[in-house]
Scaffold this active site. Structure first.
Site, PDB file in Angstrom:
ATOM      1  N   ARG A  23     -44.739  24.983  42.338  1.00  6.25           N
ATOM      2  CA  ARG A  23     -43.511  25.446  42.201  1.00  6.25           C
ATOM      3  C   ARG A  23     -42.561  24.642  41.138  1.00  6.25           C
ATOM      4  O   ARG A  23     -41.790  24.738  40.359  1.00  6.25           O
ATOM      5  CB  ARG A  23     -42.390  25.582  43.248  1.00  6.25           C
ATOM      6  CG  ARG A  23     -43.109  26.639  44.155  1.00  6.25           C
ATOM      7  CD  ARG A  23     -42.129  26.585  45.448  1.00  6.25           C
ATOM      8  NE  ARG A  23     -42.621  25.376  46.041  1.00  6.25           N
ATOM      9  CZ  ARG A  23     -41.529  24.847  47.143  1.00  6.25           C
ATOM     10  NH1 ARG A  23     -40.787  25.214  47.723  1.00  6.25           N
ATOM     11  NH2 ARG A  23     -42.023  23.398  47.772  1.00  6.25           N
ATOM     12  N   GLU A  28     -36.293  12.366  45.571  1.00  7.84           N
ATOM     13  CA  GLU A  28     -35.004  11.739  45.721  1.00  7.84           C
ATOM     14  C   GLU A  28     -34.971  10.689  44.624  1.00  7.84           C
ATOM     15  O   GLU A  28     -35.434   9.719  44.509  1.00  7.84           O
ATOM     16  CB  GLU A  28     -34.934  11.181  47.112  1.00  7.84           C
ATOM     17  CG  GLU A  28     -33.821  10.766  47.777  1.00  7.84           C
ATOM     18  CD  GLU A  28     -33.943  10.244  49.248  1.00  7.84           C
ATOM     19  OE1 GLU A  28     -33.438  10.887  50.026  1.00  7.84           O
ATOM     20  OE2 GLU A  28     -34.601   9.143  49.300  1.00  7.84           O
ATOM     21  N   ASN A  49     -22.984   7.998  33.922  1.00  3.96           N
ATOM     22  CA  ASN A  49     -23.262   8.311  32.348  1.00  3.96           C
ATOM     23  C   ASN A  49     -24.108   8.988  32.044  1.00  3.96           C
ATOM     24  O   ASN A  49     -25.394   8.618  32.495  1.00  3.96           O
ATOM     25  CB  ASN A  49     -23.019   7.175  31.574  1.00  3.96           C
ATOM     26  CG  ASN A  49     -21.579   6.259  32.076  1.00  3.96           C
ATOM     27  OD1 ASN A  49     -20.677   6.983  32.226  1.00  3.96           O
ATOM     28  ND2 ASN A  49     -21.890   5.233  32.309  1.00  3.96           N
ATOM     29  N   ARG A  59     -29.021   2.001  21.146  1.00  6.66           N
ATOM     30  CA  ARG A  59     -27.798   1.924  21.726  1.00  6.66           C
ATOM     31  C   ARG A  59     -27.748   0.563  22.600  1.00  6.66           C
ATOM     32  O   ARG A  59     -28.524   0.388  23.489  1.00  6.66           O
ATOM     33  CB  ARG A  59     -27.387   3.054  22.678  1.00  6.66           C
ATOM     34  CG  ARG A  59     -27.134   4.457  22.066  1.00  6.66           C
ATOM     35  CD  ARG A  59     -26.913   5.516  23.030  1.00  6.66           C
ATOM     36  NE  ARG A  59     -27.047   6.732  22.380  1.00  6.66           N
ATOM     37  CZ  ARG A  59     -25.905   7.126  21.866  1.00  6.66           C
ATOM     38  NH1 ARG A  59     -24.667   6.933  22.035  1.00  6.66           N
ATOM     39  NH2 ARG A  59     -25.790   8.704  21.590  1.00  6.66           N
ATOM     40  N   HIS A  62     -25.425  -3.907  25.096  1.00  6.39           N
ATOM     41  CA  HIS A  62     -24.050  -3.929  25.660  1.00  6.39           C
ATOM     42  C   HIS A  62     -23.766  -4.396  27.021  1.00  6.39           C
ATOM     43  O   HIS A  62     -24.891  -4.677  27.853  1.00  6.39           O
ATOM     44  CB  HIS A  62     -23.512  -2.402  25.979  1.00  6.39           C
ATOM     45  CG  HIS A  62     -23.693  -1.644  24.453  1.00  6.39           C
ATOM     46  ND1 HIS A  62     -23.894  -0.140  24.406  1.00  6.39           N
ATOM     47  CD2 HIS A  62     -23.343  -2.111  23.120  1.00  6.39           C
ATOM     48  CE1 HIS A  62     -23.978   0.089  23.319  1.00  6.39           C
ATOM     49  NE2 HIS A  62     -23.691  -0.850  22.498  1.00  6.39           N
ATOM     50  N   HIS A 119     -27.494  -4.832  28.140  1.00  3.64           N
ATOM     51  CA  HIS A 119     -28.440  -3.672  28.124  1.00  3.64           C
ATOM     52  C   HIS A 119     -28.434  -2.778  26.915  1.00  3.64           C
ATOM     53  O   HIS A 119     -27.469  -2.842  26.333  1.00  3.64           O
ATOM     54  CB  HIS A 119     -28.225  -2.815  29.478  1.00  3.64           C
ATOM     55  CG  HIS A 119     -29.123  -1.348  29.443  1.00  3.64           C
ATOM     56  ND1 HIS A 119     -28.287  -0.224  29.252  1.00  3.64           N
ATOM     57  CD2 HIS A 119     -30.179  -1.342  29.758  1.00  3.64           C
ATOM     58  CE1 HIS A 119     -29.316   0.593  29.365  1.00  3.64           C
ATOM     59  NE2 HIS A 119     -30.449   0.050  29.704  1.00  3.64           N
ATOM     60  N   GLU A 143     -15.398  -5.068  27.275  1.00  6.91           N
ATOM     61  CA  GLU A 143     -16.851  -4.721  26.770  1.00  6.91           C
ATOM     62  C   GLU A 143     -17.165  -5.883  25.910  1.00  6.91           C
ATOM     63  O   GLU A 143     -16.220  -6.777  25.269  1.00  6.91           O
ATOM     64  CB  GLU A 143     -16.756  -3.348  26.030  1.00  6.91           C
ATOM     65  CG  GLU A 143     -15.969  -3.438  24.794  1.00  6.91           C
ATOM     66  CD  GLU A 143     -16.029  -1.916  24.106  1.00  6.91           C
ATOM     67  OE1 GLU A 143     -15.856  -1.941  22.791  1.00  6.91           O
ATOM     68  OE2 GLU A 143     -16.615  -1.064  24.614  1.00  6.91           O
ATOM     69  N   LYS A 169     -20.241  -0.497  15.358  1.00  4.34           N
ATOM     70  CA  LYS A 169     -19.918  -1.654  16.203  1.00  4.34           C
ATOM     71  C   LYS A 169     -21.223  -2.330  16.609  1.00  4.34           C
ATOM     72  O   LYS A 169     -21.157  -3.456  16.695  1.00  4.34           O
ATOM     73  CB  LYS A 169     -19.390  -0.957  17.620  1.00  4.34           C
ATOM     74  CG  LYS A 169     -19.023  -2.029  18.359  1.00  4.34           C
ATOM     75  CD  LYS A 169     -17.923  -1.374  19.680  1.00  4.34           C
ATOM     76  CE  LYS A 169     -18.878  -0.413  20.538  1.00  4.34           C
ATOM     77  NZ  LYS A 169     -18.072  -0.215  21.639  1.00  4.34           N
ATOM     78  N   ASP A 170     -22.499  -1.610  16.817  1.00  2.35           N
ATOM     79  CA  ASP A 170     -23.674  -2.195  17.146  1.00  2.35           C
ATOM     80  C   ASP A 170     -24.451  -2.972  15.955  1.00  2.35           C
ATOM     81  O   ASP A 170     -25.067  -3.940  16.182  1.00  2.35           O
ATOM     82  CB  ASP A 170     -24.706  -1.336  17.869  1.00  2.35           C
ATOM     83  CG  ASP A 170     -24.307  -0.989  19.258  1.00  2.35           C
ATOM     84  OD1 ASP A 170     -23.407  -1.583  19.815  1.00  2.35           O
ATOM     85  OD2 ASP A 170     -24.732   0.030  19.802  1.00  2.35           O
TER      86      ASP A 170
END
Length: 183
Positions: A23, A28, A49, A59, A62, A119, A143, A169-170
């Site tokens: 199937r 978990e 998120n 990305r 941060h 990260h 931030e 920004k990055d």
């Protein structure tokens, strides 16, 4: 659930037990009691998120400062990313070190990144859907960021720099040496 140490203090790889049959599969993806018993970390997650990105999107790096610092549990729902955790805890024996791990929808591996880390990730597949749980709510005033190509970190993002897609920004985040006093 099986926990694997990384070279960075308090940062863990999480391997879930997957049950597969004709199937499909079931697993978990998180159990607070098991996680706490295996790591000693008993802090609830309060925000989830999700992002979707195309190949080459980077990305990061941060983080959240002070009382708004966030621990994260990250995984990939679709595709493949190179995930990067950088220890920016000044009193840590692994301060300024980073760890990279390819996260994919096939491996279903997760990474726990503690508070006090920067990260980021870059998308290696054509597209990717990235999901993460946070143990503290986002706060815009708290931030922070690190330059993705900081020479002191020497991160191999596995994609040519010319092919990276970054937010405005990055592109202007500071170097680690320039923010040590603010950490």
């Amino acid at each position: 659930m099986r926990i694997e140490d990384t070279p960075l203090k308090d940062c863990y790889i999480i391997h879930d037990t997957v049950f597969e049959d004709s199937r499909g599969y079931f697993f978990e993806s998180f159990n607070q009691q098991k996680f706490a018993s295996l790591t000693g970390i008993d802090r609830p997650f309060v925000q989830d998120n999700q992002s979707a990105s195309v190949r080459g999107v980077l990305r990061g790096l941060h983080f959240q400062r002070g009382e708004h610092a966030q621990a994260k549990m990250v995984r990939v729902l679709q595709g493949s990313v190179l995930d990067v955790a950088v220890d920016i805890r000044k009193d840590s024996p692994t301060f300024g070190k980073h760890f990279t791990l390819e996260l994919t929808d096939k491996s279903r591996t997760q990474l726990y990144i503690p508070r006090g880390f920067a990260h980021g990730f870059v998308v290696l597949s054509e597209t990717a859907v990235f999901f993460y749980k946070c143990d503290n709510l986002y706060n815009k005033q708290a931030e922070g960021g690190l330059m993705y190509n900081d020479p002191s970190l020497n991160i191999d993002w596995q994609i040519k720099e010319a092919d990276l897609i970054l937010s405005d920004k990055d592109k202007v985040n500071p170097l680690l040496q320039d923010i040590i006093e603010t950490l």
